[in-house]
Design a protein around this motif. Structure first.
Motif, PDB file in Angstrom:
ATOM      1  N   TYR A 178       0.864  -1.175   0.000  1.00  0.00           N
ATOM      2  CA  TYR A 178       0.000   0.000   0.000  1.00  0.00           C
ATOM      3  C   TYR A 178       0.903   1.229   0.000  1.00  0.00           C
ATOM      4  O   TYR A 178       1.673   1.466   0.929  1.00  0.00           O
ATOM      5  CB  TYR A 178      -0.920   0.013   1.224  1.00  0.00           C
ATOM      6  N   LYS A 196      -2.633   3.579  -3.092  1.00  0.00           N
ATOM      7  CA  LYS A 196      -2.963   2.468  -3.984  1.00  0.00           C
ATOM      8  C   LYS A 196      -2.544   1.134  -3.368  1.00  0.00           C
ATOM      9  O   LYS A 196      -1.437   0.984  -2.865  1.00  0.00           O
ATOM     10  CB  LYS A 196      -2.263   2.650  -5.333  1.00  0.00           C
ATOM     11  N   SER A 247      -1.783  -2.841  -4.128  1.00  0.00           N
ATOM     12  CA  SER A 247      -1.464  -3.742  -5.244  1.00  0.00           C
ATOM     13  C   SER A 247      -0.829  -5.021  -4.709  1.00  0.00           C
ATOM     14  O   SER A 247       0.022  -4.973  -3.809  1.00  0.00           O
ATOM     15  CB  SER A 247      -0.512  -3.059  -6.224  1.00  0.00           C
ATOM     16  N   ASN A 249      -8.651  -1.697  -4.949  1.00  0.00           N
ATOM     17  CA  ASN A 249      -8.689  -0.301  -4.503  1.00  0.00           C
ATOM     18  C   ASN A 249     -10.107   0.237  -4.354  1.00  0.00           C
ATOM     19  O   ASN A 249     -10.289   1.433  -4.102  1.00  0.00           O
ATOM     20  CB  ASN A 249      -7.890   0.573  -5.482  1.00  0.00           C
TER      21      ASN A 249
END
Length: 493
Positions: A382, A386, A388, A406
């Motif tokens: 994080y 964002k 991922s 998200n």
């Protein structure tokens, strides 16, 4: 089982031929779910299939039963599952008997798990020996050694009192072959060969019992005699036929089975083990000490990866200080150190500035070894608003990509805002599924346990952990999980 036990080869074959293969219910249910989901592939199911030996064994037999080219065979469950396909795997389900492991598991189930665990120890030993002699055959030998005990597993599950009587007499010093003949009316090896022929098991497994492919008793004695002096390399074999037999990797399968079963029954101090060690030393043309060391190393791998909780692993017996002294056994339980936690700590301490991806990779390795109940895992990064995924294990890649990580989520918002760790299951997990990122709840199986945690991993990046177990996580698992998360935390220097 009937009041009167079968006696003689034909009666035991009739008794066992139609018996269902015991498979843990949670793994059977998980496979059924995976087969129904179109996004799951056979590659994603491999871990589940191979974690259940009799499930893997049934698929292996099915592949060989329908193989069009009779001159070739499938010897590993990975290849077999790909050949059989999902439709035919589904048709095998009526052949399985589901069981559950509880605190009050019946004695036949505990004995069954113990026997399977011993077979894994033998398979690991044979694999290690094969690597040192003929690299490239180790996977075939691993599965051959494991599955050559399949009939023995069924005897423990369906004829527990009889097998318990046999084991008791062997521990009292009686010869195994004579005990089996007096109680069963035949040898267990005879039952195994006939059942394997009936099941269409790969021929290598059957060959591992036959003197055409394995040295007979007299030939074994010749091989053992050549390695009589532990400080010297074994002598060379003069006989051409015996040279061929000694170079067949099936000899490691046979000897590993004997060593593992003897060590399990009588302990590592059993006098019988030296004979088989010397046979292997001659085959490998290595010092006796090297062969013994390899056997001990293999038992630690088996304890790490194939501990079914049916018994104390053979590896733990090796750390008994009274093993070869015949002193009174200490009642203190030996707890081996968490080696992978130590390795993770040492690796992170060696370098102050670790990138988050490197930390995640090390953490995933520690999770796989220290929390074996973990069925699936995702580690996220994080950063700058964002989320991922960095690494994942156990899920379909397409499923991970389809989720909007998200999207709005109160659960992830809490993880992003501060360092935390939580164990979710049952009603609590079910009530929060709608609060996960869009479609994330779909990858969580029914009755699963979920670990979630977050920590600041670098100065500007957080790491979010997601661990799922289809069975359950316990307090020990949660403690280790928090230790791993803590070790990956950013440290101010």
């Amino acid at each position: 089982m009937k009041d009167k036990s079968p006696f003689g080869l034909n009666e035991w074959l009739h008794f066992l031929k139609e018996k269902k293969f015991p498979v843990q219910s949670v793994n059977l249910s998980r496979l059924k779910t995976q087969l129904k989901r179109t996004e799951d592939t056979l590659d994603g199911m491999q871990a589940n299939i191979t974690s259940e030996p009799l499930l893997a064994f049934a698929i292996l037999n099915e592949a060989n039963r329908t193989l069009s080219n009779k001159n070739s065979e499938i010897n590993t469950p990975f290849h077999a599952a790909a050949l059989v396909g999902t439709n035919r795997i589904t048709k095998l389900f009526p052949r399985f008997e589901a069981y559950e492991i509880t605190k009050r598991s019946p004695p036949n189930l505990i004995a069954f798990l113990s026997e399977v665990q011993t077979s894994y120890e033998a398979a690991s030993m044979a694999r290690f020996w094969t690597i040192q002699k003929i690299s490239g055959h180790e996977d075939d030998i691993f599965w051959t050694t494991l599955f050559r005990d399949a009939a023995r597993w069924l005897l423990w599950f369906y004829a527990y009192p009889v097998m318990e009587t046999i084991t008791k007499k062997i521990r009292q010093g009686e010869q195994a072959s004579k005990v089996e003949k007096s109680i069963l009316g035949c040898r267990i090896d005879e039952i195994t060969v006939h059942l394997c022929t009936y099941w269409k098991t790969p021929s290598k497994i059957i060959e591992s019992f036959l003197s055409k492919h394995i040295p007979n008793k007299k030939e074994m004695q010749t091989l053992a005699h050549l390695a009589h002096h532990p400080d010297e390399l074994p002598g060379f074999i003069d006989d051409k036929k015996l040279t061929i037999l000694a170079n067949n990797p099936l000899i490691y399968s046979y000897c590993a089975t004997k060593v593992a079963h003897d060590a399990n029954l009588l302990g590592w101090e059993s006098k019988n083990l030296s004979f088989f060690y010397r046979v292997v030393a001659t085959s490998m043309h290595k010092h006796l000490g090297d062969v013994i060391q390899t056997a001990h190393r293999s038992s630690t791998e088996a304890a790490r990866y194939y501990n079914l909780k049916g018994k104390i692993p053979l590896a733990l017996q090796l750390v008994d200080p009274d093993l070869f002294t015949h002193k009174q056994k200490s009642p203190t339980k030996v707890v081996p150190p968490s080696t992978h936690l130590i390795q993770l700590k040492q690796a992170l301490n060696q370098q102050i500035h670790f990138a988050i991806k490197q930390k995640a990779k090390l953490a995933l390795k520690a999770i796989k070894h220290e929390i074996p109940n973990t069925q699936s895992c995702i580690i996220f990064k994080y950063s700058f608003g964002k989320v991922s995924p960095l690494y994942q294990s156990g899920y379909s890649v397409d499923s991970i990509k389809s989720i909007q990580w998200n999207a709005s989520s109160s659960v992830f918002d809490k993880l992003k805002n501060k360092k935390s760790a939580v164990h979710l299951f049952g009603v609590k997990l079910k009530s929060l599924l709608s609060e996960f990122p869009h479609q994330a709840g779909q990858i969580i199986e029914k009755n699963s346990h979920l670990f979630l945690a977050s920590t600041l991993s670098t100065e500007n990046e957080m790491m979010i952990f997601w661990l799922e177990a289809s069975s359950e996580f316990d307090e020990s698992d949660f403690k280790k999980f928090k230790q791993i998360v803590s070790l990956t935390s950013h440290k101010i220097h």
